[in-house]
Design a protein around this motif. Structure first.
Motif, PDB file in Angstrom:
ATOM      1  N   MET A 176      -4.957  -6.213   5.722  1.00 42.79           N
ATOM      2  CA  MET A 176      -4.345  -5.521   4.608  1.00 42.79           C
ATOM      3  C   MET A 176      -3.654  -6.509   3.505  1.00 42.79           C
ATOM      4  N   VAL A 177      -3.308  -5.727   2.563  1.00 37.08           N
ATOM      5  CA  VAL A 177      -2.594  -6.675   1.279  1.00 37.08           C
ATOM      6  C   VAL A 177      -1.563  -6.287   0.639  1.00 37.08           C
ATOM      7  N   THR A 178      -0.642  -7.177   0.433  1.00 34.73           N
ATOM      8  CA  THR A 178       0.354  -6.781  -0.393  1.00 34.73           C
ATOM      9  C   THR A 178       0.832  -7.726  -1.683  1.00 34.73           C
ATOM     10  N   GLY A 179       1.801  -7.426  -2.320  1.00 33.81           N
ATOM     11  CA  GLY A 179       2.071  -8.037  -3.702  1.00 33.81           C
ATOM     12  C   GLY A 179       1.760  -7.448  -4.825  1.00 33.81           C
ATOM     13  N   ILE A 180       1.352  -8.043  -5.865  1.00 35.76           N
ATOM     14  CA  ILE A 180       1.018  -7.747  -7.114  1.00 35.76           C
ATOM     15  C   ILE A 180       2.326  -7.397  -8.080  1.00 35.76           C
ATOM     16  N   VAL A 181       2.457  -8.146  -9.117  1.00 32.82           N
ATOM     17  CA  VAL A 181       3.529  -8.074  -9.927  1.00 32.82           C
ATOM     18  C   VAL A 181       3.203  -7.170 -11.117  1.00 32.82           C
ATOM     19  N   SER A 182       1.998  -7.284 -11.744  1.00 30.20           N
ATOM     20  CA  SER A 182       1.525  -6.776 -13.010  1.00 30.20           C
ATOM     21  C   SER A 182       1.008  -5.495 -12.804  1.00 30.20           C
ATOM     22  N   LEU A 209      -3.409  -1.235   0.973  1.00 25.02           N
ATOM     23  CA  LEU A 209      -2.925  -2.367   0.015  1.00 25.02           C
ATOM     24  C   LEU A 209      -1.247  -1.609  -0.325  1.00 25.02           C
ATOM     25  N   ILE A 210      -0.253  -2.470  -0.152  1.00 21.56           N
ATOM     26  CA  ILE A 210       1.061  -2.248  -0.384  1.00 21.56           C
ATOM     27  C   ILE A 210       1.606  -2.759  -1.447  1.00 21.56           C
ATOM     28  N   VAL A 211       1.528  -2.023  -2.564  1.00 24.66           N
ATOM     29  CA  VAL A 211       2.160  -2.873  -3.950  1.00 24.66           C
ATOM     30  C   VAL A 211       3.512  -2.998  -3.867  1.00 24.66           C
ATOM     31  N   ILE A 249      -3.371   3.329  -0.728  1.00 24.11           N
ATOM     32  CA  ILE A 249      -2.487   2.300  -1.493  1.00 24.11           C
ATOM     33  C   ILE A 249      -1.098   2.981  -1.371  1.00 24.11           C
ATOM     34  N   PHE A 250      -0.114   2.089  -1.212  1.00 27.02           N
ATOM     35  CA  PHE A 250       1.321   2.407  -0.958  1.00 27.02           C
ATOM     36  C   PHE A 250       2.061   1.612  -1.984  1.00 27.02           C
ATOM     37  N   ARG A 251       3.224   1.908  -2.211  1.00 30.26           N
ATOM     38  CA  ARG A 251       4.030   1.186  -2.946  1.00 30.26           C
ATOM     39  C   ARG A 251       5.602   0.941  -2.465  1.00 30.26           C
ATOM     40  N   THR A 252       6.161   0.007  -2.215  1.00 30.63           N
ATOM     41  CA  THR A 252       7.588  -0.267  -1.847  1.00 30.63           C
ATOM     42  C   THR A 252       8.482  -0.407  -2.902  1.00 30.63           C
ATOM     43  N   SER A 253       7.875  -0.423  -4.220  1.00 34.27           N
ATOM     44  CA  SER A 253       8.635  -0.812  -5.493  1.00 34.27           C
ATOM     45  C   SER A 253       9.205   0.183  -6.203  1.00 34.27           C
ATOM     46  N   ALA A 313       6.954  -6.005   4.123  1.00 30.02           N
ATOM     47  CA  ALA A 313       6.850  -6.489   5.451  1.00 30.02           C
ATOM     48  C   ALA A 313       7.375  -5.433   6.553  1.00 30.02           C
ATOM     49  N   GLN A 314       8.456  -4.771   6.183  1.00 29.68           N
ATOM     50  CA  GLN A 314       8.884  -3.878   7.081  1.00 29.68           C
ATOM     51  C   GLN A 314       8.107  -2.468   7.301  1.00 29.68           C
ATOM     52  N   LEU A 315       7.631  -2.124   6.206  1.00 30.35           N
ATOM     53  CA  LEU A 315       6.398  -1.119   6.006  1.00 30.35           C
ATOM     54  C   LEU A 315       5.397  -1.279   7.204  1.00 30.35           C
ATOM     55  N   ILE A 316       4.878  -2.629   6.989  1.00 30.85           N
ATOM     56  CA  ILE A 316       3.732  -3.024   7.904  1.00 30.85           C
ATOM     57  C   ILE A 316       4.314  -3.089   9.317  1.00 30.85           C
ATOM     58  N   ALA A 317       5.364  -3.481   9.419  1.00 31.30           N
ATOM     59  CA  ALA A 317       5.833  -3.527  10.845  1.00 31.30           C
ATOM     60  C   ALA A 317       6.226  -2.178  11.529  1.00 31.30           C
ATOM     61  N   LEU A 318       6.512  -1.427  10.803  1.00 29.72           N
ATOM     62  CA  LEU A 318       7.003   0.166  11.221  1.00 29.72           C
ATOM     63  C   LEU A 318       5.395   0.784  11.452  1.00 29.72           C
ATOM     64  N   THR A 319       4.324   0.471  10.707  1.00 31.02           N
ATOM     65  CA  THR A 319       3.265   1.199  10.598  1.00 31.02           C
ATOM     66  C   THR A 319       2.419   0.607  12.279  1.00 31.02           C
ATOM     67  N   LEU A 320       2.491  -0.615  12.364  1.00 38.52           N
ATOM     68  CA  LEU A 320       1.888  -1.257  13.208  1.00 38.52           C
ATOM     69  C   LEU A 320       2.428  -1.051  14.374  1.00 38.52           C
ATOM     70  N   ASP A 321       4.062  -0.879  14.636  1.00 34.07           N
ATOM     71  CA  ASP A 321       4.622  -0.258  15.879  1.00 34.07           C
ATOM     72  C   ASP A 321       3.862   1.142  16.383  1.00 34.07           C
ATOM     73  N   ALA A 322       3.708   2.124  15.065  1.00 31.90           N
ATOM     74  CA  ALA A 322       3.436   3.164  15.411  1.00 31.90           C
ATOM     75  C   ALA A 322       1.801   3.384  15.975  1.00 31.90           C
ATOM     76  N   VAL A 323       1.274   2.532  15.429  1.00 27.52           N
ATOM     77  CA  VAL A 323      -0.285   2.393  15.769  1.00 27.52           C
ATOM     78  C   VAL A 323      -0.614   1.306  17.069  1.00 27.52           C
TER      79      VAL A 323
END
Ligand code: PHB
Length: 442
Positions: free
Chosen positions: A146-152, A170-172, A189-193, A363-373
């Protein structure tokens, strides 16, 4: 104003200061064009090496890209791509996002959901062409799970199709481009921002009631985020009964001298100015607004990126008293934030920013997701279903949820005022503007 109309219709220590000042001085040129729905913005930023592996400031491992043909994500190590700008106008935002992600990893022994994490960092330069190239490399060569980040926003719009088609989650963790969670929404595609709509709509009604009931000038850099921020502010301000004046879209990344635009504001009869700028541009604009003599005459407001903790020290007195809207300030008094702020200051020697928080939460979202799977990422549909159902995320911004309809956060926005707090400038939360849910595709 054509671009504005289109956008609307489409609807610290001295050492740290010097470090930041140096970064902001880096040359970037990017005459942005308004991006079409889901398409790439063309921008001609300077070319530089596209990807770097780098050591984490906390000393924890950040991996260099792995060789072509290396095994996919299924092994013990979870490979996560981190796409951030580390040069140009938005360089400090990228650094903060790297720090926030790394901090969550460090707090969890370098693991997420039972998997040891290898971060593969990729420098986007906030340029959609570079962003697309490094995203392809992360997916095809580094074979990240998976990928995260992206400012613009321009980069997010430019890579949307690639992630959708390759079905790599992708978690923007910053870019607010509305369409990423609207018309071009993807299951992957998800967004934490935030959406650009959220960060600017949230201050529109307040501005009408508290700044001026007509004649607000609007200004933002000429690329997707600028046009969307202006459109969202206008939508809320006009719904309240106000009318905005003509606006301006200075070229993104190349404008150093805002004087022509400041003259325009002065001559327009504006009773207030709404501005979206971030990073190095926020420093220049806020300082020049004061130096031009506008600060006391025409109140300046905007989304809180204008005065975030990464730019406040350099802005100094020019920022004092400015009021902005955002879903975070390090001065929010909740237990999660108090603990987070202290740990972040300890690790990095500076105040956390909204960018660090959004990346910590990715990072929290990825951790919670991986916990679930059970840490298993091969079944991508199970991963995205789990991500959709993580429920409430215990963030330093306060708990928030990801809207299953749009994959965008449902969250509270605060009016903040720049004040001196314990000898340094800070964004003091002075009013709760309410919970904002992006309307999604209509
Ligand atoms: C964006 O391009 O979406 C963007 C960039 C910087 C910010 C906020 C939004 O601070």
């Amino acid at each position: 104003m054509d671009d504005l109309e289109n956008g609307r219709n489409k609807g610290m220590s001295r050492r740290l200061f010097l470090k930041r000042a140096g970064l902001f001085g880096a040359a970037v040129s990017a005459p942005g064009l308004l991006a079409a729905c889901g398409g790439a913005e063309t921008a001609g930023e300077q070319a530089s090496p596209a990807a770097t592996g780098a050591a984490s400031p906390t000393g924890a491992a950040t991996a260099a890209p792995s060789p072509t043909g290396s095994p996919a994500a299924g092994g013990d190590t979870l490979r996560v791509g981190l796409m951030v700008p580390l040069s140009g106008t938005y360089a400090s935002l990228g650094e903060d996002m790297r720090n926030g992600f790394q901090m969550y990893l460090d707090e969890n022994g370098g693991m997420l959901g039972g998997r040891t994490v290898e971060v593969v960092e990729a420098e986007t330069e906030a340029n959609p062409e570079v962003g697309l190239r490094v995203a392809q490399r992360l997916i095809e060569e580094d074979r990240v799970a998976m990928v995260t980040g992206i400012v613009s926003s321009a980069v997010a719009l430019g890579v949307r199709d690639l992630f959708h088609e390759s079905q790599v989650p992708l978690i923007v963790s910053n870019a607010g481009a509305n369409d990423v969670t609207r018309a071009a929404m993807s299951p992957y595609i998800f967004r934490t921002s935030f959406s650009n709509w959220q960060s600017s709509y949230s201050i529109g009604e307040w501005a009408y009631e508290n700044v001026a009931d007509s004649d607000i000038f609007v200004i933002a850099p000429d690329y997707a985020a600028g046009a969307e921020d202006i459109a969202a502010f206008r939508e809320a301000y006009e719904a309240a009964g106000g009318t905005v004046l003509e606006g301006a879209l200075p070229p993104f990344g190349t404008t150093q001298d805002y004087q022509p635009f400041l003259s325009e504001i002065q001559n327009s009869g504006a009773r207030g100015t709404f501005a979206f700028f971030a990073g190095g541009e926020a420093i220049n604009f806020v300082q020049q607004y004061r130096d031009f003599g506008l600060k006391d005459a025409i109140p300046l407001i905007g989304p809180g990126f204008l005065t975030d903790e990464g730019v406040l020290e350099a802005q100094g007195d020019a920022a004092a008293g400015l009021r902005t809207s955002l879903h975070y300030t390090p001065l929010l008094d909740n237990e999660t934030n108090n603990t987070f702020r202290a740990a972040y200051e300890e690790a990095f020697g500076e105040s956390p920013t909204v960018y660090a928080v959004q990346s910590y939460d990715a990072a929290q979202l990825i951790a919670l997701t991986l916990d679930a799977v059970g840490g298993e990422t091969d079944d991508v549909d199970a991963v995205v279903e789990a991500m959709e159902n993580v429920g409430s995320i215990d963030s330093p911004r306060g708990s928030f949820e990801i809207d299953p309809e749009t994959h965008n956060p449902i969250q509270t926005f605060y009016l903040r005022e720049v004040q001196e707090v314990e000898g340094a400038l800070g964004n003091v939360p002075i009013e709760d503007l309410g919970v904002f849910t992006d309307p999604g595709a209509s």
